[in-house]
Scaffold this active site. Structure first.
Site, PDB file in Angstrom:
ATOM      1  N   HIS A 189      -1.793   0.600  -9.721  1.00  0.00           N
ATOM      2  CA  HIS A 189      -2.393  -0.390  -8.824  1.00  0.00           C
ATOM      3  C   HIS A 189      -3.060  -1.523  -9.609  1.00  0.00           C
ATOM      4  O   HIS A 189      -4.261  -1.771  -9.493  1.00  0.00           O
ATOM      5  CB  HIS A 189      -3.405   0.277  -7.885  1.00  0.00           C
ATOM      6  CG  HIS A 189      -3.561  -0.456  -6.584  1.00  0.00           C
ATOM      7  ND1 HIS A 189      -3.864   0.176  -5.402  1.00  0.00           N
ATOM      8  CD2 HIS A 189      -3.446  -1.774  -6.275  1.00  0.00           C
ATOM      9  CE1 HIS A 189      -3.948  -0.712  -4.428  1.00  0.00           C
ATOM     10  NE2 HIS A 189      -3.698  -1.909  -4.939  1.00  0.00           N
ATOM     11  N   GLU A 208      -3.942   7.875  -4.676  1.00  0.00           N
ATOM     12  CA  GLU A 208      -4.371   7.119  -5.853  1.00  0.00           C
ATOM     13  C   GLU A 208      -5.753   7.611  -6.254  1.00  0.00           C
ATOM     14  O   GLU A 208      -6.652   7.611  -5.421  1.00  0.00           O
ATOM     15  CB  GLU A 208      -4.409   5.616  -5.550  1.00  0.00           C
ATOM     16  CG  GLU A 208      -3.037   5.024  -5.285  1.00  0.00           C
ATOM     17  CD  GLU A 208      -3.066   3.524  -5.028  1.00  0.00           C
ATOM     18  OE1 GLU A 208      -4.159   2.919  -5.111  1.00  0.00           O
ATOM     19  OE2 GLU A 208      -2.011   2.953  -4.737  1.00  0.00           O
ATOM     20  N   ARG A 245       0.859  -1.174   0.000  1.00  0.00           N
ATOM     21  CA  ARG A 245       0.000   0.000   0.000  1.00  0.00           C
ATOM     22  C   ARG A 245       0.902   1.233   0.000  1.00  0.00           C
ATOM     23  O   ARG A 245       1.996   1.218   0.568  1.00  0.00           O
ATOM     24  CB  ARG A 245      -0.925   0.032   1.226  1.00  0.00           C
ATOM     25  CG  ARG A 245      -2.063  -0.982   1.203  1.00  0.00           C
ATOM     26  CD  ARG A 245      -3.080  -0.682   0.124  1.00  0.00           C
ATOM     27  NE  ARG A 245      -4.241  -1.567   0.174  1.00  0.00           N
ATOM     28  CZ  ARG A 245      -4.347  -2.705  -0.498  1.00  0.00           C
ATOM     29  NH1 ARG A 245      -3.336  -3.098  -1.258  1.00  0.00           N
ATOM     30  NH2 ARG A 245      -5.443  -3.441  -0.414  1.00  0.00           N
TER      31      ARG A 245
END
Length: 318
Positions: free
Chosen positions: A284, A265, A236
């Site tokens: 991602h 993000e 993360r």
């Protein structure tokens, strides 16, 4: 008999989940994955199919009501869910640990190789018409014979090691809360975080985001790494102090980085991280294969059905 209501929090959830749940439940759909859309539809539901980065917290639980006792999250990580609040209310939570290990491990290897062999920088040379071949031009770092450090030897970390064994890595180190029998089976050596970052040529982060790991990679840790080291994060974004990472990359404290996760993000295109030539960035995509996302959706749906039926979920968190 009234069928239980399940709120699907993202319209792009794979169809397999809708097919499974609609056989036994009333499925309610949000128009998008925003918090406002979820709050608009949450009242009176019996279960939440959580497929969004929005925070699942007391506000949404209050909106759903006290009858809501089942949550399935279409993710391995649960850092976006207030787990203590769910436990306090007796809400069952299941995640999708396991089914995404292979896809995420593939991405980790991709990023390690891409960053070490200057993939992004090489592309920039072509775009800027700066391709000037020579025997010492654009030299990268070898993974063969290297020391690879894995931060978090869970299912994903173990899958990464299994893949990298085919690259004739010299030594594997790992760190975490405790030594693991799986680490011994894979021929890995358990060390402290300090030892791992000092000795590793590749540092790959695959630990969950918790209060303990938040901003774990900071100026101090990057300062202990080899100047030739390659840093890879498939965990993360908040595990890393991103400003510290930028400083390390710009200042030559580390060689390169490969990142599937970052903060925020989506990452704005004018972010400093996106301007660096020695960073490989992908948005991602760790679990983003058709088969993996279908498997995640199916497991989430099955967890919800088991939770609604009073059975233990296949992959329970609480």
């Amino acid at each position: 008999m009234q069928r239980p209501k399940v709120l699907m929090t993202n319209p792009s959830i794979p169809q397999v989940a809708f097919d499974i749940l609609e056989r036994q439940c009333e499925v309610i759909r949000t128009k998008d994955y925003t918090r406002a859309s979820i709050l608009e539809k949450a009242a009176g539901v019996d279960a939440l199919f959580w497929a969004t980065s929005q925070k699942l917290d007391a506000e949404i639980l209050d909106k759903a009501g006290p009858q809501m006792k089942t949550v399935g999250t279409m993710s391995a990580g649960v850092n976006h869910i207030d787990v203590p609040e769910l436990k306090k209310r007796g809400v069952k939570l299941g995640n999708t640990t396991g089914v995404l290990n292979d896809a995420v491990a593939d991405i980790a290897v991709l990023l390690a190789l891409g960053a070490s062999r200057r993939l992004h920088e090489g592309r920039l040379k072509i775009e800027k018409n700066e391709w000037t071949p020579g025997l010492t031009w654009m030299l990268g770092k070898d993974i063969v014979g290297s020391t690879v450090g894995i931060v978090g030897l869970g299912g994903i970390g173990q899958a990464i090691v299994k893949r990298l064994k085919g690259f004739s890595v010299g030594k594997f180190l790992y760190t975490g809360h405790r030594e693991k029998p799986e680490g011994t089976d894979l021929g890995c050596t358990f060390v402290s975080l300090d030892t791992l970052v000092k000795e590793s040529d590749f540092v790959i982060v695959s630990c969950p985001l918790t209060s303990e790991t938040k901003l774990m990679f900071n100026d101090g840790i990057f300062g202990k790494m080899k100047s030739s080291a390659v840093f890879v994060n498939i965990s993360r974004g908040d595990v890393v102090d991103q400003d510290a990472l930028v400083r390390a990359l710009k200042g030559g404290k580390i060689f390169a980085a490969g990142l599937d996760v970052m903060t925020p993000e989506p990452l704005p295109p004018d972010n400093e991280l996106a301007k660096l030539p020695n960073v490989v960035l992908i948005p991602h995509l760790g679990s983003a294969t058709e088969n993996t996302r279908n498997a995640m959706a199916e497991l989430t749906a099955q967890n919800i059905l088991r939770g609604l039926g009073g059975e233990e979920m296949f992959t329970p968190v609480c």
